[in-house]
Design a protein around this motif. Sequence first.
Motif, PDB file in Angstrom:
ATOM      1  N   VAL A 152       0.839  -1.211   0.000  1.00 12.03           N
ATOM      2  CA  VAL A 152       0.000   0.000   0.000  1.00 12.03           C
ATOM      3  C   VAL A 152       0.865   1.250   0.000  1.00 12.03           C
ATOM      4  O   VAL A 152       0.616   2.209  -0.710  1.00 12.03           O
ATOM      5  N   ILE A 153       1.914   1.212   0.848  1.00  7.57           N
ATOM      6  CA  ILE A 153       2.808   2.380   0.921  1.00  7.57           C
ATOM      7  C   ILE A 153       3.479   2.636  -0.418  1.00  7.57           C
ATOM      8  O   ILE A 153       3.517   3.757  -0.922  1.00  7.57           O
ATOM      9  N   ILE A 154       4.010   1.547  -0.998  1.00  5.43           N
ATOM     10  CA  ILE A 154       4.695   1.693  -2.304  1.00  5.43           C
ATOM     11  C   ILE A 154       3.716   2.200  -3.359  1.00  5.43           C
ATOM     12  O   ILE A 154       4.000   3.069  -4.165  1.00  5.43           O
ATOM     13  N   GLY A 155       2.492   1.658  -3.360  1.00  5.88           N
ATOM     14  CA  GLY A 155       1.470   2.086  -4.322  1.00  5.88           C
ATOM     15  C   GLY A 155       1.140   3.545  -4.166  1.00  5.88           C
ATOM     16  O   GLY A 155       0.970   4.273  -5.144  1.00  5.88           O
ATOM     17  N   GLU A 156       1.046   3.966  -2.886  1.00  8.48           N
ATOM     18  CA  GLU A 156       0.757   5.387  -2.672  1.00  8.48           C
ATOM     19  C   GLU A 156       1.860   6.270  -3.213  1.00  8.48           C
ATOM     20  O   GLU A 156       1.603   7.312  -3.791  1.00  8.48           O
ATOM     21  N   VAL A 157       3.096   5.848  -3.071  1.00  7.65           N
ATOM     22  CA  VAL A 157       4.229   6.635  -3.613  1.00  7.65           C
ATOM     23  C   VAL A 157       4.150   6.720  -5.115  1.00  7.65           C
ATOM     24  O   VAL A 157       4.291   7.766  -5.718  1.00  7.65           O
ATOM     25  N   ASN A 158       3.870   5.563  -5.780  1.00  4.71           N
ATOM     26  CA  ASN A 158       3.783   5.558  -7.243  1.00  4.71           C
ATOM     27  C   ASN A 158       2.627   6.411  -7.745  1.00  4.71           C
ATOM     28  O   ASN A 158       2.725   7.109  -8.743  1.00  4.71           O
ATOM     29  N   VAL A 159       1.507   6.343  -7.080  1.00  5.22           N
ATOM     30  CA  VAL A 159       0.350   7.156  -7.468  1.00  5.22           C
ATOM     31  C   VAL A 159       0.691   8.630  -7.373  1.00  5.22           C
ATOM     32  O   VAL A 159       0.360   9.434  -8.239  1.00  5.22           O
ATOM     33  N   SER A 160       1.399   8.965  -6.298  1.00  6.13           N
ATOM     34  CA  SER A 160       1.777  10.371  -6.143  1.00  6.13           C
ATOM     35  C   SER A 160       2.661  10.824  -7.291  1.00  6.13           C
ATOM     36  O   SER A 160       2.514  11.917  -7.829  1.00  6.13           O
ATOM     37  N   ALA A 161       3.615   9.930  -7.708  1.00  7.72           N
ATOM     38  CA  ALA A 161       4.508  10.306  -8.809  1.00  7.72           C
ATOM     39  C   ALA A 161       3.748  10.468 -10.107  1.00  7.72           C
ATOM     40  O   ALA A 161       3.985  11.369 -10.886  1.00  7.72           O
ATOM     41  N   ALA A 162       2.812   9.623 -10.454  1.00  9.08           N
ATOM     42  CA  ALA A 162       2.055   9.669 -11.706  1.00  9.08           C
ATOM     43  C   ALA A 162       1.184  10.909 -11.769  1.00  9.08           C
ATOM     44  O   ALA A 162       0.839  11.374 -12.834  1.00  9.08           O
ATOM     45  N   GLU A 163       0.830  11.447 -10.681  1.00  8.88           N
ATOM     46  CA  GLU A 163      -0.084  12.584 -10.662  1.00  8.88           C
ATOM     47  C   GLU A 163       0.636  13.929 -10.711  1.00  8.88           C
ATOM     48  O   GLU A 163      -0.013  14.973 -10.637  1.00  8.88           O
ATOM     49  N   LYS A 164       1.954  13.907 -10.885  1.00 11.20           N
ATOM     50  CA  LYS A 164       2.671  15.167 -10.997  1.00 11.20           C
ATOM     51  C   LYS A 164       2.246  15.853 -12.291  1.00 11.20           C
ATOM     52  O   LYS A 164       2.171  15.232 -13.352  1.00 11.20           O
ATOM     53  N   GLU A 165       1.978  17.149 -12.230  1.00  8.19           N
ATOM     54  CA  GLU A 165       1.346  17.841 -13.352  1.00  8.19           C
ATOM     55  C   GLU A 165       2.189  19.019 -13.848  1.00  8.19           C
ATOM     56  O   GLU A 165       2.793  19.739 -13.056  1.00  8.19           O
ATOM     57  N   ILE A 166       2.222  19.171 -15.187  1.00  6.84           N
ATOM     58  CA  ILE A 166       2.880  20.314 -15.826  1.00  6.84           C
ATOM     59  C   ILE A 166       1.789  21.277 -16.299  1.00  6.84           C
ATOM     60  O   ILE A 166       0.868  20.877 -17.013  1.00  6.84           O
ATOM     61  N   THR A 167       1.872  22.517 -15.877  1.00  4.50           N
ATOM     62  CA  THR A 167       0.881  23.505 -16.313  1.00  4.50           C
ATOM     63  C   THR A 167       1.422  24.281 -17.519  1.00  4.50           C
ATOM     64  O   THR A 167       2.638  24.433 -17.694  1.00  4.50           O
ATOM     65  N   ILE A 168       0.520  24.796 -18.322  1.00  6.52           N
ATOM     66  CA  ILE A 168       0.972  25.521 -19.534  1.00  6.52           C
ATOM     67  C   ILE A 168       1.639  26.848 -19.171  1.00  6.52           C
ATOM     68  O   ILE A 168       2.409  27.394 -19.964  1.00  6.52           O
ATOM     69  N   ASP A 169       1.360  27.334 -17.959  1.00  9.50           N
ATOM     70  CA  ASP A 169       2.013  28.569 -17.533  1.00  9.50           C
ATOM     71  C   ASP A 169       3.500  28.374 -17.314  1.00  9.50           C
ATOM     72  O   ASP A 169       4.269  29.353 -17.314  1.00  9.50           O
ATOM     73  N   SER A 170       3.906  27.124 -17.105  1.00  8.26           N
ATOM     74  CA  SER A 170       5.329  26.851 -16.888  1.00  8.26           C
ATOM     75  C   SER A 170       6.066  26.529 -18.188  1.00  8.26           C
ATOM     76  O   SER A 170       7.230  26.131 -18.159  1.00  8.26           O
ATOM     77  N   ILE A 171       5.380  26.690 -19.316  1.00  5.96           N
ATOM     78  CA  ILE A 171       5.990  26.415 -20.620  1.00  5.96           C
ATOM     79  C   ILE A 171       6.279  27.736 -21.328  1.00  5.96           C
ATOM     80  O   ILE A 171       5.397  28.596 -21.442  1.00  5.96           O
TER      81      ILE A 171
END
Length: 753
Positions: free
Chosen positions: A22-41
């Motif tokens: 569960v802990i490992i899964g939570e870490v992976n989920v957190s990584a996949a949800e990292k987001e790039i906004t168009i304001d940072s482009i």
Amino acid sequence: MKRMRRKCKTLLLALFLLIAGVIIGEVNVSAAEKEITIDSISVKQDSFNGLWQLKFADANYTDAITKISVNDTDWEAYSFTPSMGGKYRIRDGAVEFAQKSYSQTAALKNGDVISITATGYKTLAFKVAIADGKLTISQDTKPGDNMKLYVRLVGSFESALVNQKGYDAISGASTNVTQNKNSDASVEVALVNADQEPTKDDWKLLSESDIRIKSKESSVIIVNHDDASKENDSGMAGVYSVHDGSLTLAGTPANAGTYDISVSITDEDGHTATSNSLPFRVFSGEETLKDQLVLSNCTKTADGKYMYDMEPWAIKNFTDASGDQRVTVPADVKAWYGSHTSGTYGELGYAVSEGTAQKQTLILPKGCNLTLVNMDILSSVKIIVGDGAKLTLRDSVIQGVVEVQNGGTFSMNYNDYGEGEFLNGASINGQLILQDGATLENAKIYSNTNNIANGSSARHNTEPVVVVNGNVSLKGKVFVRGDEAPTGTDAATGKSYTGQRGLKVNGTLTLEKDAVLAVFGGGKDATTSNGGTAVELNGGTITGEGKLICVGGDGHFGEGGNAVSGTGMISVANAYLEGGASVSKSSTPGKALGDNVKLAGTTNRNLIDGENVNDIDYDNDTYWRDILTVPNLSLYPVDANAPGETTEPEKPGETTEPEKPGETTEPEKPGETTEPEKPGETTEPEKPSSGGTDTNTGKDKQNKTKTTVKTQVKSKKNASVKTGDSSKPILWAVLMVVAIAGITRSLMLRKKN
């Protein structure tokens, strides 16, 4: 007990693994949800390499990219600089796309949606907008844009004749390419928001815009104006140029009629538009000028006058077969265009044999001030400029005759707006005839009569370019030059033809105050064996308060042309007369003044006979060689050296006998006699009087001195007939001796006393 303990250990291990998972899964989920906004482009443009560069604030993002798609189509990761669509490159923390594609695969275009997949990041999707050379991004993820494409045709198509060859033809050789372009149409486009209309600033030539056209889905449409359902039977096809945005026509016109020409285009973004139509008219060639030259076929201008764009471009018939072949120009027509492209001529009339009288007459009535532009008036046509009318030629050729009648005015190659300027392009290969009461003003007149064929026949024309009959006035500055000699032998003389004469005066030509008339006989090129006479007086007179410049043509294998020949009088304020040179040592150079031409004593003069020369000194030549400019008037100096008149005017009804050689016209005083001059004696040349009207230095001063000597050291016959000078140096010498003797005797008597 052991079994129970083993089960507990197993349960504890499973629980531990479950918690760890569960802990490992939570870490992976957190990584996949990292987001790039168009304001940072940030978007940059690499103009040198032709790239769009998308830079991300997260320095690790580009290393995690695994896939990029455009409009749901995967593009290929590329190691080199992308020069086409379908590829991208990751370099220095940026994603690079080609700005333009040099292949069939389209590059990024306005409205494209880019989707980027990267390990550990949410899928990034955004839309690009490309306009005015800039790329911007937005959060919209629906492909396509809210833009509308407009297209229009501007300009015109010249009319054509059935079976006309090479309407818009390109001919090439190893060293040059020429185009006969009768189309003046261009394709313009505008791309604006769908809820807006294009403004003036939105329109651009298609070739200069960012809009990329799908060639297979774009076309030129030609339809019959009277029946759009008909197939295109014009015989023509439209040709669009990607280089300059022009639309031209190719083919041979097949059927008379009016055709509507338009374009339909589709761009790579899927926008489609159809233009307005421009008319293209095909004529049969049997139309008459009487039917075509009417105000309903003209364009009215702001001043209430009209412009006539001649259609068809060639009209050979003035009226039908039963007519008298005379057509009058409507008085309110101020401009007549054969075309609007310099060097492309409309044609009026047809060619008749050299020496044949003109069979068609175009009349300018009172009040008509007409300018002919880009017209070729063929040798069947005589133009009559009537009382109160004026004709001006620009970029036009007269192969026939222009006759200016009493009260009419003629000008050519001159723009009288503002301070006025001389132009180029118009020539007279036929003849300009100025009748009694006509006016010639501000004209640069030159002839190409023997260099340009009359129809399909070469001319053998030595007749004067301009003829004066009766009393004619000249205003402003007028320059006249005859053409080179025709090829062959003149049957009248048994010698090679002379260069064309410039001007013939049968009446009286009056130069108004400050007017300048400069005339040059044909003979600037080696093709002319015998130079042409500049001015021929046929019992005529050139008079007035202006300046006359006459230069005979050079004879390159024979005789030089005279500046003035024939019989008559010159009594202008200033006269520069120079005979043509003879390059042949065995031939005779031209004279400044013919033997039977009188020069009034009130005329300041610079008389220069031609010389035998080995080569023409072109750097210091006074001949008018370059018709693109007017002659340099500083090359023709004249001092204030008029000797004054010495003969009393004849009384009405009285006649005088011609002078005998050596006699002078001044009456002797009663009782006085003069001894004949001893052979070999000459008189000292008089020094030029001060206050001359022209100034010069250096070499010109030498020429002046030489000229003055030539003017004074003439035979008595020339002195009396041509200058009116009758000075008696021997008589004055005798009087001086008598006076000195008297004074000496008086002194001796006083001394004796």
